[in-house]
Design an enzyme around this catalytic site. Structure first.
Site, mmCIF file in Angstrom:
data_model
loop_
_atom_site.group_PDB
_atom_site.id
_atom_site.type_symbol
_atom_site.label_atom_id
_atom_site.label_comp_id
_atom_site.label_asym_id
_atom_site.label_seq_id
_atom_site.Cartn_x
_atom_site.Cartn_y
_atom_site.Cartn_z
ATOM 1 N N HIS A 177 0.803 -1.231 0.000
ATOM 2 C CA HIS A 177 0.000 0.000 0.000
ATOM 3 C C HIS A 177 0.833 1.275 0.000
ATOM 4 O O HIS A 177 0.297 2.367 -0.097
ATOM 5 C CB HIS A 177 -0.922 0.045 1.224
ATOM 6 C CG HIS A 177 -0.199 0.380 2.496
ATOM 7 N ND1 HIS A 177 0.515 -0.541 3.215
ATOM 8 C CD2 HIS A 177 -0.050 1.551 3.154
ATOM 9 C CE1 HIS A 177 1.054 0.035 4.263
ATOM 10 N NE2 HIS A 177 0.740 1.306 4.263
HETATM 11 C C1 UD1 Z 1 -2.050 5.947 5.334
HETATM 12 C C2 UD1 Z 1 -0.755 6.539 5.860
HETATM 13 C C3 UD1 Z 1 0.344 5.485 5.814
HETATM 14 C C4 UD1 Z 1 -0.084 4.207 6.522
HETATM 15 C C5 UD1 Z 1 -1.418 3.720 5.970
HETATM 16 C C6 UD1 Z 1 -1.910 2.546 6.763
HETATM 17 C C7 UD1 Z 1 -0.427 8.942 5.439
HETATM 18 C C8 UD1 Z 1 0.229 9.957 4.583
HETATM 19 N N1 UD1 Z 1 -0.327 7.663 5.038
HETATM 20 O O1 UD1 Z 1 -1.833 5.614 3.964
HETATM 21 O O2 UD1 Z 1 1.502 5.986 6.457
HETATM 22 O O3 UD1 Z 1 0.892 3.237 6.318
HETATM 23 O O4 UD1 Z 1 -2.381 4.785 6.069
HETATM 24 O O5 UD1 Z 1 -2.827 1.790 6.058
HETATM 25 O O6 UD1 Z 1 -1.037 9.283 6.421
HETATM 26 N N2 UD1 Z 1 -9.129 4.690 1.042
HETATM 27 C C9 UD1 Z 1 -10.383 4.118 0.971
HETATM 28 N N3 UD1 Z 1 -10.986 3.803 2.163
HETATM 29 C C10 UD1 Z 1 -10.437 4.040 3.372
HETATM 30 C C11 UD1 Z 1 -9.176 4.640 3.419
HETATM 31 C C12 UD1 Z 1 -8.522 4.953 2.242
HETATM 32 O O7 UD1 Z 1 -10.914 3.874 -0.089
HETATM 33 O O8 UD1 Z 1 -11.055 3.729 4.405
HETATM 34 C C13 UD1 Z 1 -8.449 4.979 -0.241
HETATM 35 C C14 UD1 Z 1 -8.780 6.343 -0.819
HETATM 36 O O9 UD1 Z 1 -8.767 6.226 -2.207
HETATM 37 C C15 UD1 Z 1 -7.605 7.191 -0.373
HETATM 38 C C16 UD1 Z 1 -6.462 6.203 -0.400
HETATM 39 O O10 UD1 Z 1 -7.034 4.967 -0.005
HETATM 40 O O11 UD1 Z 1 -7.390 8.291 -1.226
HETATM 41 C C17 UD1 Z 1 -5.298 6.554 0.501
HETATM 42 O O12 UD1 Z 1 -5.749 6.747 1.834
HETATM 43 P P1 UD1 Z 1 -4.862 7.648 2.846
HETATM 44 O O13 UD1 Z 1 -5.429 7.549 4.200
HETATM 45 O O14 UD1 Z 1 -4.678 9.008 2.273
HETATM 46 O O15 UD1 Z 1 -3.455 6.988 2.791
HETATM 47 P P2 UD1 Z 1 -3.031 5.462 2.961
HETATM 48 O O16 UD1 Z 1 -2.433 5.029 1.683
HETATM 49 O O17 UD1 Z 1 -4.138 4.676 3.533
HETATM 50 N N1 UDP Z 2 -3.670 -5.388 8.861
HETATM 51 C C1 UDP Z 2 -4.950 -5.903 9.052
HETATM 52 N N2 UDP Z 2 -5.660 -6.298 7.947
HETATM 53 C C2 UDP Z 2 -5.169 -6.220 6.684
HETATM 54 C C3 UDP Z 2 -3.849 -5.690 6.514
HETATM 55 C C4 UDP Z 2 -3.146 -5.269 7.616
HETATM 56 O O1 UDP Z 2 -5.417 -6.013 10.187
HETATM 57 O O2 UDP Z 2 -5.872 -6.581 5.744
HETATM 58 C C5 UDP Z 2 -2.913 -4.952 10.047
HETATM 59 C C6 UDP Z 2 -1.559 -5.584 10.189
HETATM 60 O O3 UDP Z 2 -1.656 -6.827 10.849
HETATM 61 C C7 UDP Z 2 -0.800 -4.537 10.990
HETATM 62 C C8 UDP Z 2 -1.396 -3.243 10.493
HETATM 63 O O4 UDP Z 2 -2.649 -3.570 9.905
HETATM 64 O O5 UDP Z 2 -1.067 -4.665 12.374
HETATM 65 C C9 UDP Z 2 -0.498 -2.622 9.484
HETATM 66 O O6 UDP Z 2 -1.149 -1.584 8.862
HETATM 67 P P1 UDP Z 2 -0.770 -1.059 7.411
HETATM 68 O O7 UDP Z 2 0.000 -2.097 6.685
HETATM 69 O O8 UDP Z 2 -2.018 -0.558 6.797
HETATM 70 O O9 UDP Z 2 0.127 0.221 7.736
HETATM 71 P P2 UDP Z 2 1.649 0.471 8.172
HETATM 72 O O10 UDP Z 2 1.987 -0.417 9.301
HETATM 73 O O11 UDP Z 2 2.493 0.247 6.957
HETATM 74 O O12 UDP Z 2 1.657 1.917 8.529
#
Ligand code: UD1
Ligand code: UDP
Length: 354
Positions: free
Chosen positions: A203
């Protein structure tokens, strides 16, 4: 003592579940959910499964460009701090919700507790690196998961209020491991055999937002014949649709919706290997003693690289395939604390209370 906790993204819910349970024994905690993650399987499922107290405030900010998303959070968190006058604002990790909470508190001179302080990738193109550097530089209590994190802060002349408390994600794993084993049915549901599949999560913006990097990662998956299961992050799903990539052409790949934490622990523990660009998943692979391949150019979790427990490949197709095929047998030395991070957080909050 009143603590205002700011959350917004999936990994923060998991960390907060471990910390809130313990600090609430002696501290009044109010939770603000920024709404950064909002799909049921990215947010509600964790609150329900992990018994995280219902947020006192839900800001409903949702997705958006970094400036707008962070700015809207900042304005709303400021109002809440002015209303609630907390003794501390507590933030986790490195998301835009983290930075918004830290900035709002710093401007109002409210002390900030940063859990997972001191992590660095030394790549400022990552939004997370900007968020964590800025947050660390305005924090009062910097609660680090590792000695590397302490050293990173020392290198930036931050030494006051810095403590190694271990990694709160280890607390979360220890607390939920048995429950996951007894309740998760994900292997049966997805028709997976233990130690007979690879678990994939991707992601990170540096990968998803670069069509060439994604192509290269998918090419590697095409060349790996083993069964692969991929709970796909909504960001990645959307990007792959935009690029017109077809995942159903990759052999033996099961793409599934994001799963809850207990199912995820079960998928991780039973995987033969894990291929990821997630921070949390790299560590969980290490805790579960499952070899990991990280498709990034840097990792903040350098301890996991010992004896190829985690192999950093970038997105080169051949390197990913070779790393997945490499036989490794690391010793998994404990380097992420003792699973009592939340207790240490509480003790420091009490000791340092103003
Ligand atoms: C965010 C964090 C990242 C973290 C990740 C965990 C920032 C800059 N990034 O990234 O550090 O590792 O969360 O998962 O804060 N979206 C949905 N539904 C949701 C959430 C997101 O559809 O519930 C989609 C949307 O298209 C959105 C995109 O995901 O634009 C990105 O979501 P965003 O929260 O901006 O960043 P993440 O990639 O999730
Ligand atoms: N995780 C989860 N379901 C999923 C993918 C990840 O519960 O489908 C959990 C995972 O076990 C870990 C956390 O989400 O505890 C990690 O989050 P993510 O990879 O979104 O973000 P990051 O750690 O890179 O910020």
């Amino acid at each position: 003592m009143k603590v205002l906790t700011i959350l917004g993204a999936r990994p923060q819910f998991i960390k907060a579940a471990a910390v809130s349970r313990v600090i609430r024994e002696e501290v009044t905690e109010l939770i603000v959910h920024t709404g950064q993650h909002y799909d049921a399987n990215m947010s509600d499922i964790f609150f329900e499964e992990l018994n995280i107290p219902k947020p006192d405030y839900h800001l409903g900010i949702g997705s958006g460009n970094h400036g707008k998303q962070t700015g809207e959070m900042l304005a709303k968190i400021e109002d809440i701090i002015l209303t609630e006058t907390p003794d501390y604002v507590l933030v986790y990790g490195d998301t835009n919700s983290t930075l918004a909470g830290a900035l709002a508190a710093a401007k109002l001179h409210v002390p900030i507790v940063h859990i997972e302080a001191g992590l660095r990738s030394f790549n400022k193109k990552m939004p997370e690196e900007v968020n964590r550097i800025l947050t660390d530089h305005v924090s009062t209590l910097l609660l680090c998961p590792t000695e590397t994190a302490i050293q990173n802060l020392t290198n930036e002349n931050i030494t006051d209020g810095v403590y190694n408390v271990g990694d709160v994600m280890y607390d979360a794993v220890l607390y939920n491991k048995t429950l996951a084993e007894s309740t998760s049915t994900i292997l049966d549901r997805e028709n997976l055999k233990a130690k007979d599949y690879l678990l994939i999560t991707i992601h990170r913006a540096e990968n998803t937002d670069d069509v060439d990097r994604m192509q290269s990662i998918l090419d590697a998956f095409s060349q790996i014949s083993e069964t692969k299961v991929w709970p796909i992050h909504p960001r990645t799903k959307k990007k792959l649709e935009d690029y017109g990539f077809k995942l159903d052409q990759i052999p033996n790949l099961k793409v599934i919706e994001p799963v809850g934490y207990l199912d995820m622990l079960s998928l991780e523990t039973s995987a033969k290997k894990i291929v990821t660009d997630s921070g949390g998943v790299q560590k969980e692979a290490y805790f579960a003693e499952v070899p990991c391949v990280t498709v990034r150019d840097q990792t903040e979790w350098v301890e996991t690289l010992i004896e190829d427990a985690n192999i950093l490949t970038g997105t080169d197709t051949n390197k990913i395939v070779e790393a997945v095929q490499k036989q490794v047998s690391p010793s998994y030395t404990p380097v992420f604390g003792d699973g009592k991070t939340a207790e240490k957080v509480l003790a420091l909050l009490k000791e340092k209370s103003i």
